[in-house]
Write an enzyme that holds these catalytic residues in place. Structure first.
Site: not given
Ligand code: NAP
Length: 277
Positions: A70, A107
């Protein structure tokens, strides 16, 4: 006559077998009648860049990125959205028609959408949010809460220096508490968020004192295995509004799906059921 191309998308991580994303996207593709496919790919860090440059040539229109890529993937893309840059991590890539790779982080969006869906009466301006944990997920949560208009973030993490680092990123609206005093944050909070992995199956229990919970509070946990964590159970007993973490996983998938396959999917009971299968 040329046939239309079938759009493909992937979730890339290592390991990847545990990911629920193929079930979620697969459910949307089939219920919306879209000809396309979404597959899990286990890619080692040293192969990631080459894989990313090859995928568009194979018909891939995008990918989700998960652990351990990520942060590292940010060095390999062409365009990074402001929110991904602020969070310092990426979970959604789009392979654009001009050959550029665009990186985003959904997110925080997923977190807020889940909160709004599960606690419709929550008003960000009503009061501070107490955030437990200062890892990768906490960055997305804090960025999205501040963006939504929460007046103050009360933040506590076992390793205090990580919380202090987040304060230096997000500024004066963040107040850091020592981990041993994390329970004190509840005296002032309208919202409580667990972003640690504590309470997850196979991890230690969350031992922060919860006697400060009051019925007016909204409590949410990013942990979704189990769905009803001890924190949510205690909060429910105290009369709080509770929101489980599975919805965040579902909502964060929406922007990517829409960008790649051209239709905005709904997060509903059937989507939850598909993720839990
Ligand atoms: P991370 O970067 O590794 O951070 C882990 C956090 O948990 C840190 O704050 C860490 O504190 C804390 N922690 C771990 N073990 C601890 C212990 N024994 N005592 C006290 N604190 C402890 O992980 P992450 O990516 O932020 O993810 C955190 C959790 O959120 C995971 O359970 C993940 O599955 C979940 N999550 C859910 C969603 C969703 O869609 N629902 C999305 C993202 C993440 P230290 O800094 O002191 O180590």
């Amino acid at each position: 006559m040329s046939l239309p191309k079938i759009p493909l998308a992937a979730v890339i991580g290592s390991p990847i077998a545990h990911s629920k994303s193929p079930q979620i996207h697969g459910h949307w593709l089939s219920t919306l009648g879209i000809q396309g496919a979404y597959i899990p790919m286990d890619v080692a860090p040293e192969d990631l860049e080459q894989v990313l440059r090859t995928l568009p040539k194979m018909g891939f229109v995008g990918a989700n990125i998960t652990i351990p890529h990520k942060e590292a993937v940010m060095e390999m893309v062409d365009v990074i959205t402001d929110r991904a840059a602020l969070i310092g991590a990426v979970n959604t890539l789009t392979f654009r028609a001009d050959g550029k790779i665009m990186a985003d982080n959904t997110d925080g969006y997923g977190f807020i959408e889940n909160l709004r869906a599960g606690a419709p009466s929550w008003v960000p301006a009503d009061g501070p949010a107490a955030v437990l944990g200062a890892g990768g997920a906490a960055r997305a949560v804090i960025a999205s809460l501040l963006d939504a208009g929460v007046p103050e973030i009360l933040l506590s993490n076992r390793t205090r220096v990580r919380a202090d680092r987040l304060k230096s990123v997000f500024g004066g609206r963040v107040t850091v508490y020592d981990w041993v005093k994390a329970g004190n944050m509840l005296d002032h909070a309208a919202l409580v968020v667990n972003t640690t992995s504590l309470g997850m199956i196979g991890k230690p229990a969350l031992r922060v004192p919860l006697d400060g919970l009051r019925p007016s509070m909204v409590v949410t946990d990013l942990v979704y295995a189990p769905l009803k964590t001890k924190l949510l159970e205690t909060a429910e007993e105290a009369g709080c509004t509770t929101v489980d973490g599975l919805g965040m996983l579902l909502h964060q998938a929406v922007p990517g799906f829409e960008r790649w396959f051209g239709t905005r999917p709904q997060v509903d009971r059937a989507t939850r059921a598909a993720a839990l299968r």
